[in-house]
Scaffold this motif. Structure first.
Motif, PDB file in Angstrom:
ATOM      1  N   VAL A  20      -8.071   3.136   6.611  1.00  0.00           N
ATOM      2  CA  VAL A  20      -8.604   2.112   5.708  1.00  0.00           C
ATOM      3  C   VAL A  20      -7.595   0.985   5.529  1.00  0.00           C
ATOM      4  CG1 VAL A  20      -9.338   1.652   3.333  1.00  0.00           C
ATOM      5  CG2 VAL A  20     -10.107   3.736   4.496  1.00  0.00           C
ATOM      6  N   THR A  21      -6.317   1.343   5.390  1.00  0.00           N
ATOM      7  CA  THR A  21      -5.265   0.333   5.225  1.00  0.00           C
ATOM      8  C   THR A  21      -5.190  -0.591   6.428  1.00  0.00           C
ATOM      9  OG1 THR A  21      -3.975   1.900   3.890  1.00  0.00           O
ATOM     10  CG2 THR A  21      -2.805  -0.001   4.778  1.00  0.00           C
ATOM     11  N   ASN A  74       3.048   4.392  -1.743  1.00  0.00           N
ATOM     12  CA  ASN A  74       2.686   5.280  -2.854  1.00  0.00           C
ATOM     13  C   ASN A  74       3.006   4.661  -4.213  1.00  0.00           C
ATOM     14  OD1 ASN A  74       1.788   7.131  -0.999  1.00  0.00           O
ATOM     15  ND2 ASN A  74       3.642   8.376  -1.056  1.00  0.00           N
ATOM     16  N   ASN A  81      -1.402   0.518  -5.805  1.00  0.00           N
ATOM     17  CA  ASN A  81      -1.522   1.736  -6.614  1.00  0.00           C
ATOM     18  C   ASN A  81      -1.171   1.476  -8.074  1.00  0.00           C
ATOM     19  OD1 ASN A  81      -2.556   3.749  -4.941  1.00  0.00           O
ATOM     20  ND2 ASN A  81      -0.562   4.255  -4.084  1.00  0.00           N
ATOM     21  N   ASP A  89      -2.023   9.607   4.272  1.00  0.00           N
ATOM     22  CA  ASP A  89      -3.284  10.330   4.425  1.00  0.00           C
ATOM     23  C   ASP A  89      -4.051   9.752   5.621  1.00  0.00           C
ATOM     24  OD1 ASP A  89      -5.461  12.158   3.058  1.00  0.00           O
ATOM     25  OD2 ASP A  89      -6.469  10.285   3.591  1.00  0.00           O
ATOM     26  N   ILE A  97      -3.145   6.764  -4.574  1.00  0.00           N
ATOM     27  CA  ILE A  97      -3.761   7.050  -3.276  1.00  0.00           C
ATOM     28  C   ILE A  97      -2.670   7.050  -2.210  1.00  0.00           C
ATOM     29  CG2 ILE A  97      -5.349   6.183  -1.512  1.00  0.00           C
ATOM     30  CD1 ILE A  97      -7.045   4.990  -3.702  1.00  0.00           C
ATOM     31  N   GLN A  98      -2.712   8.015  -1.331  1.00  0.00           N
ATOM     32  CA  GLN A  98      -1.731   8.106  -0.237  1.00  0.00           C
ATOM     33  C   GLN A  98      -2.190   7.195   0.913  1.00  0.00           C
ATOM     34  OE1 GLN A  98       1.041  10.058  -0.871  1.00  0.00           O
ATOM     35  NE2 GLN A  98       0.054  10.306  -2.869  1.00  0.00           N
ATOM     36  N   TRP A  99      -2.029   5.883   0.712  1.00  0.00           N
ATOM     37  CA  TRP A  99      -2.557   4.910   1.655  1.00  0.00           C
ATOM     38  C   TRP A  99      -1.966   5.076   3.064  1.00  0.00           C
ATOM     39  CZ3 TRP A  99      -6.622   2.006   0.312  1.00  0.00           C
ATOM     40  CH2 TRP A  99      -6.847   1.746  -1.039  1.00  0.00           C
ATOM     41  N   THR A 101       1.906   1.989   9.956  1.00  0.00           N
ATOM     42  CA  THR A 101       1.777   3.460   9.982  1.00  0.00           C
ATOM     43  C   THR A 101       2.534   4.115  11.136  1.00  0.00           C
ATOM     44  OG1 THR A 101      -0.215   3.369  11.357  1.00  0.00           O
ATOM     45  CG2 THR A 101      -0.530   3.283   8.962  1.00  0.00           C
ATOM     46  N   PHE A 131      -7.226   9.451   6.477  1.00  0.00           N
ATOM     47  CA  PHE A 131      -8.369   8.593   6.174  1.00  0.00           C
ATOM     48  C   PHE A 131      -7.917   7.264   5.586  1.00  0.00           C
ATOM     49  CE2 PHE A 131     -11.354   7.006   2.954  1.00  0.00           C
ATOM     50  CZ  PHE A 131     -12.461   6.747   3.750  1.00  0.00           C
ATOM     51  N   TRP A 132      -7.047   7.325   4.562  1.00  0.00           N
ATOM     52  CA  TRP A 132      -6.627   6.103   3.888  1.00  0.00           C
ATOM     53  C   TRP A 132      -5.714   5.245   4.763  1.00  0.00           C
ATOM     54  CZ3 TRP A 132      -9.533   4.538   0.228  1.00  0.00           C
ATOM     55  CH2 TRP A 132     -10.167   5.455  -0.625  1.00  0.00           C
ATOM     56  N   PHE A 140       0.809  -1.215   0.000  1.00  0.00           N
ATOM     57  CA  PHE A 140       0.000   0.000   0.000  1.00  0.00           C
ATOM     58  C   PHE A 140       0.849   1.274   0.000  1.00  0.00           C
ATOM     59  CE2 PHE A 140      -3.035  -3.168   1.313  1.00  0.00           C
ATOM     60  CZ  PHE A 140      -4.235  -2.733   0.788  1.00  0.00           C
TER      61      PHE A 140
END
Length: 295
Positions: free
Chosen positions: A162-163, A133, A138, A156, A151-153, A240, A158-159, A131
């Motif tokens: 989601v990840t 960039n 992607n 970002d 998508i900036q998994w 993250t 929000f993402w 996931f």
């Protein structure tokens, strides 16, 4: 004669206690003793090993700790979104794999269960690169012209959430599927045959027969998944690191940060740890009550 029988019964009881004494001792030593020590530690303040008893100071601090509430909010978001999705997926997959007409069932069961036996760190690192960039996800979406830009998994807020949800769902759906599948195999097939004779469709059988009979397993998997999500750490730490900012910070990672990343504050970390215990007790109680289990 009574005296002899009484002596034999006492010896049998003593033998039984001797058999379990080792296990009881180990449980007390490695489970209950650390729990009691952590509870006592939660009433102490100080940096590193320089701790002193300070009453409820840590608990008062907890109620005004914005970072703690951010971690709680993130953890409960994962809990509310991911656990129901995972339970539904696990139930649906188990129903499909329980179909007697399905071929290669052993292969599919193994393939779906396999993620939960992989290393937490290894799979988290794989997801981080998938996931990224310029990761495979992607690249695939760009090549299929679904996206115009990556998508900036991870970066970002929000993402990133989601990840994490995708990663947890991928790993633990197969684990819960095993419980549903074992329960489905214990349901008498004559119940479904009678329903088909009465003209019940597949969806009607699922909602009127399968779901009610799986209620104990739904409750069990919901409680264990809730406990696991409240203790979420490995995925956050390796994918993250709680970022971006504190967007994916979990309670367990906050405990780690308090203990090893910031200036060590073991007393306050123990207090945050016991907040998880309280949350688990409350949520498990609510789930049992909502399920209507009076046993």
């Amino acid at each position: 004669m009574r005296a002899v029988n009484h002596t034999i019964r006492n010896r049998a009881k003593l033998t039984g206690w001797l058999f379990i004494a080792g296990a009881v001792l180990m449980i007390c030593l490695f489970y209950f003793y650390p729990m009691i020590q952590a509870l006592l530690l939660s009433f102490k303040t100080g940096a590193g090993a320089n701790l002193h008893f300070d009453g409820l100071a840590n608990y008062k601090r907890l109620l005004s700790d914005k970072t703690f509430f951010t971690a709680v909010k993130n953890t409960f978001l994962f809990l509310i979104v991911q656990v129901p999705v995972m339970i539904v997926f696990a139930m649906m997959i188990s129903v499909l794999l329980n179909d007697s007409k399905l071929r290669f069932k052993g292969f599919f069961r193994t393939a779906i269960f396999l993620p939960c036996v992989t290393s937490l760190v290894a799979y988290s690192v794989v997801f981080k690169y998938l996931f990224g960039n310029d990761g495979l996800i992607n690249l695939a979406l760009l090549n299929m012209h679904i996206l115009s830009e990556p998508i900036q998994w991870i970066s970002d807020p929000f993402w990133a959430k989601v990840t994490i949800i995708i990663a947890i769902t991928w790993r633990w759906t197969g684990y819960n599927m095993i419980f549903f599948l074992s329960s489905l195999q214990n349901i008498d097939s004559s119940i479904y045959e009678a329903a088909r004779i009465d003209g019940a469709s597949g969806p009607r059988q699922f909602f009127s027969i399968t779901v009610p009979l799986l209620k104990p397993i739904i409750l069990f998997t919901s409680i264990t998944s809730t406990i696991g999500t409240l203790q979420l750490f490995d995925e956050i730490m390796n994918i993250t690191k709680g970022g971006p900012g504190n967007a994916t910070l979990s309670i367990s990672q906050y405990i780690y940060n308090l203990s090893f990343k910031y200036t060590p504050d073991f007393g306050y970390a123990a207090t945050v740890s016991y907040s998880i215990v309280i949350m688990i007790i409350v949520l498990a109680f609510l789930q049992i009550k909502l399920a209507g289990d009076d046993k």
